[in-house]
Design a protein around this motif. Structure first.
Motif, PDB file in Angstrom:
ATOM      1  N   VAL A   1      11.279  17.618   8.391  1.00  0.00           N
ATOM      2  CA  VAL A   1      10.829  17.529   6.997  1.00  0.00           C
ATOM      3  C   VAL A   1      11.777  16.649   6.196  1.00  0.00           C
ATOM      4  O   VAL A   1      11.347  15.798   5.402  1.00  0.00           O
ATOM      5  N   ASP A   2      13.087  16.826   6.415  1.00  0.00           N
ATOM      6  CA  ASP A   2      14.076  15.980   5.733  1.00  0.00           C
ATOM      7  C   ASP A   2      13.833  14.505   6.040  1.00  0.00           C
ATOM      8  O   ASP A   2      13.891  13.646   5.155  1.00  0.00           O
ATOM      9  N   LYS A   3      13.566  14.223   7.306  1.00  0.00           N
ATOM     10  CA  LYS A   3      13.339  12.849   7.751  1.00  0.00           C
ATOM     11  C   LYS A   3      12.099  12.248   7.092  1.00  0.00           C
ATOM     12  O   LYS A   3      12.116  11.101   6.630  1.00  0.00           O
ATOM     13  N   LEU A   4      11.021  13.021   7.032  1.00  0.00           N
ATOM     14  CA  LEU A   4       9.786  12.547   6.408  1.00  0.00           C
ATOM     15  C   LEU A   4       9.985  12.291   4.923  1.00  0.00           C
ATOM     16  O   LEU A   4       9.568  11.243   4.402  1.00  0.00           O
ATOM     17  N   VAL A   5      10.609  13.226   4.231  1.00  0.00           N
ATOM     18  CA  VAL A   5      10.818  13.088   2.785  1.00  0.00           C
ATOM     19  C   VAL A   5      11.686  11.869   2.483  1.00  0.00           C
ATOM     20  O   VAL A   5      11.385  11.082   1.573  1.00  0.00           O
TER      21      VAL A   5
ATOM     22  N   ASP B   1       4.278  23.886   4.050  1.00  0.00           N
ATOM     23  CA  ASP B   1       4.430  24.216   2.630  1.00  0.00           C
ATOM     24  C   ASP B   1       5.709  23.596   2.061  1.00  0.00           C
ATOM     25  O   ASP B   1       5.721  23.084   0.934  1.00  0.00           O
ATOM     26  N   LEU B   2       6.775  23.663   2.850  1.00  0.00           N
ATOM     27  CA  LEU B   2       8.050  23.084   2.416  1.00  0.00           C
ATOM     28  C   LEU B   2       7.913  21.579   2.222  1.00  0.00           C
ATOM     29  O   LEU B   2       8.381  21.018   1.214  1.00  0.00           O
ATOM     30  N   ALA B   3       7.247  20.925   3.167  1.00  0.00           N
ATOM     31  CA  ALA B   3       7.059  19.480   3.070  1.00  0.00           C
ATOM     32  C   ALA B   3       6.237  19.118   1.836  1.00  0.00           C
ATOM     33  O   ALA B   3       6.573  18.174   1.100  1.00  0.00           O
ATOM     34  N   ARG B   4       5.144  19.848   1.596  1.00  0.00           N
ATOM     35  CA  ARG B   4       4.298  19.552   0.435  1.00  0.00           C
ATOM     36  C   ARG B   4       5.091  19.687  -0.871  1.00  0.00           C
ATOM     37  O   ARG B   4       4.951  18.864  -1.781  1.00  0.00           O
TER      38      ARG B   4
ATOM     39  N   THR C   1      -2.261  15.075   3.947  1.00  0.00           N
ATOM     40  CA  THR C   1      -2.844  13.758   3.710  1.00  0.00           C
ATOM     41  C   THR C   1      -2.265  13.224   2.411  1.00  0.00           C
ATOM     42  O   THR C   1      -2.312  13.892   1.374  1.00  0.00           O
ATOM     43  N   LEU C   2      -1.705  12.017   2.451  1.00  0.00           N
ATOM     44  CA  LEU C   2      -1.043  11.477   1.271  1.00  0.00           C
ATOM     45  C   LEU C   2      -1.205   9.967   1.199  1.00  0.00           C
ATOM     46  O   LEU C   2      -1.587   9.314   2.167  1.00  0.00           O
ATOM     47  N   GLN C   3      -0.913   9.435   0.033  1.00  0.00           N
ATOM     48  CA  GLN C   3      -0.929   7.990  -0.176  1.00  0.00           C
ATOM     49  C   GLN C   3       0.262   7.608  -1.037  1.00  0.00           C
ATOM     50  O   GLN C   3       0.744   8.404  -1.852  1.00  0.00           O
ATOM     51  N   VAL C   4       0.736   6.391  -0.817  1.00  0.00           N
ATOM     52  CA  VAL C   4       1.818   5.835  -1.626  1.00  0.00           C
ATOM     53  C   VAL C   4       1.225   4.759  -2.511  1.00  0.00           C
ATOM     54  O   VAL C   4       0.543   3.847  -2.023  1.00  0.00           O
ATOM     55  N   GLU C   5       1.470   4.856  -3.801  1.00  0.00           N
ATOM     56  CA  GLU C   5       0.904   3.910  -4.759  1.00  0.00           C
ATOM     57  C   GLU C   5       1.285   2.475  -4.387  1.00  0.00           C
ATOM     58  O   GLU C   5       2.461   2.165  -4.180  1.00  0.00           O
ATOM     59  N   GLY C   6       0.276   1.602  -4.299  1.00  0.00           N
ATOM     60  CA  GLY C   6       0.528   0.200  -3.990  1.00  0.00           C
ATOM     61  C   GLY C   6       0.468  -0.144  -2.521  1.00  0.00           C
ATOM     62  O   GLY C   6       0.584  -1.312  -2.155  1.00  0.00           O
ATOM     63  N   LEU C   7       0.287   0.848  -1.648  1.00  0.00           N
ATOM     64  CA  LEU C   7       0.234   0.600  -0.209  1.00  0.00           C
ATOM     65  C   LEU C   7      -1.075   1.099   0.382  1.00  0.00           C
ATOM     66  O   LEU C   7      -1.569   2.160   0.001  1.00  0.00           O
ATOM     67  N   SER C   8      -1.622   0.351   1.321  1.00  0.00           N
ATOM     68  CA  SER C   8      -2.758   0.863   2.073  1.00  0.00           C
ATOM     69  C   SER C   8      -2.258   1.903   3.062  1.00  0.00           C
ATOM     70  O   SER C   8      -1.066   1.949   3.397  1.00  0.00           O
ATOM     71  N   GLY C   9      -3.161   2.729   3.547  1.00  0.00           N
ATOM     72  CA  GLY C   9      -2.768   3.715   4.550  1.00  0.00           C
ATOM     73  C   GLY C   9      -2.269   3.056   5.822  1.00  0.00           C
ATOM     74  O   GLY C   9      -1.352   3.560   6.486  1.00  0.00           O
ATOM     75  N   TYR C  10      -2.858   1.912   6.177  1.00  0.00           N
ATOM     76  CA  TYR C  10      -2.455   1.214   7.389  1.00  0.00           C
ATOM     77  C   TYR C  10      -1.019   0.702   7.278  1.00  0.00           C
ATOM     78  O   TYR C  10      -0.230   0.793   8.222  1.00  0.00           O
ATOM     79  N   THR C  11      -0.678   0.141   6.108  1.00  0.00           N
ATOM     80  CA  THR C  11       0.682  -0.349   5.902  1.00  0.00           C
ATOM     81  C   THR C  11       1.674   0.807   5.902  1.00  0.00           C
ATOM     82  O   THR C  11       2.751   0.718   6.507  1.00  0.00           O
ATOM     83  N   LEU C  12       1.319   1.895   5.242  1.00  0.00           N
ATOM     84  CA  LEU C  12       2.191   3.060   5.206  1.00  0.00           C
ATOM     85  C   LEU C  12       2.435   3.607   6.611  1.00  0.00           C
ATOM     86  O   LEU C  12       3.558   3.953   6.983  1.00  0.00           O
TER      87      LEU C  12
ATOM     88  N   GLY D   1       5.276   8.255  -7.170  1.00  0.00           N
ATOM     89  CA  GLY D   1       4.429   7.271  -6.528  1.00  0.00           C
ATOM     90  C   GLY D   1       3.713   7.764  -5.284  1.00  0.00           C
ATOM     91  O   GLY D   1       2.973   7.014  -4.658  1.00  0.00           O
ATOM     92  N   VAL D   2       3.931   9.034  -4.925  1.00  0.00           N
ATOM     93  CA  VAL D   2       3.274   9.605  -3.749  1.00  0.00           C
ATOM     94  C   VAL D   2       2.308  10.694  -4.206  1.00  0.00           C
ATOM     95  O   VAL D   2       2.684  11.598  -4.959  1.00  0.00           O
ATOM     96  N   ARG D   3       1.069  10.606  -3.761  1.00  0.00           N
ATOM     97  CA  ARG D   3       0.061  11.604  -4.110  1.00  0.00           C
ATOM     98  C   ARG D   3      -0.464  12.274  -2.850  1.00  0.00           C
ATOM     99  O   ARG D   3      -0.667  11.631  -1.825  1.00  0.00           O
TER     100      ARG D   3
END
Length: 204
Positions: free
Chosen positions: A116-120, A37-40, A72-83, A48-50
């Motif tokens: 979580v800090d590292k991921l964000v 929940d904290l990460a979300r 599950t998330l995506q970054v605008e302009g990047l494929s999941g593989y690149t991310l 740019g992140v959905r």
């Protein structure tokens, strides 16, 4: 009944303890849910992140719930593989699953707020870099811009993922086979699955 979490393998009952609350599993689960929940919440603030949610699913989708410990998330302009590659190679963050448009991460009670800090921080840096790469093409004509943006982010189009199946897995498995090197396998039909775990989904 013990709480259970969704997985890519068949579910089995979690260990039970006659002492009930003293068993470590409820605490482990509670910690994982809190961190997820904290990460979300923090990821939702990154431009740019959905993130995938029930509200974001298309109308008519039969899903009634999402695994609360998976993001599950995506970054605008990047494929999941690149991310997935950027998270792994540049930030030492491993995803459970990567797809054409998104990645899925698992949060458990074994994680910490430092994780979580590292991921964000990683997503903030990647999203900013992706936006800069796409923006660099804004002064070009539409055709050149589209190609440039795609090249910069390694985006994969849906049309490229529609492949012709020469044989079913069963037909290939029971056909006459031979062992060849990886280089010699190009253009040939694989008689066996290459299936890393997790998540247990065949790559070939």
């Amino acid at each position: 009944n013990d709480n259970k979490t969704q997985a890519t393998t068949p579910g089995t009952p979690s260990p039970s303890s006659p002492s009930g609350p003293s068993h470590p599993f409820p605490t482990f689960l509670k910690t994982g849910l809190h961190l997820a929940d904290l990460a979300r919440t923090r990821i939702s603030c990154i431009k740019g992140v959905r993130q995938l949610s029930l509200n974001s699913l298309p109308a008519g989708t039969s899903a009634v719930a999402l695994d609360p410990m998976r993001i599950t998330l995506q970054v605008e302009g990047l494929s999941g593989y690149t991310l997935d590659t950027l998270l792994d190679e540049q930030h030492a963050v491993q995803c459970e699953l990567a797809g054409p448009e998104s990645v899925t991460l698992v949060v458990t009670g074994g994680n910490t707020e430092a994780d979580v800090d590292k991921l964000v921080a990683a997503l903030e840096m990647i999203s900013e870099g992706a936006a800069s790469a796409v923006g660099a093409t804004s002064g070009e004509d539409d055709a050149t811009s589209a190609v440039g943006a795609r090249s910069a982010t390694s985006m994969i189009g849906r049309e490229e993922l529609v492949l012709e199946r020469a044989l079913s897995p069963r037909e290939a498995f029971f056909s006459d086979t031979e062992t060849v090197t990886l280089q010699a396998a190009k253009g040939r039909i694989s008689a066996e699955l290459l299936c890393p775990y997790p998540p247990g989904i065949p790559l070939i």
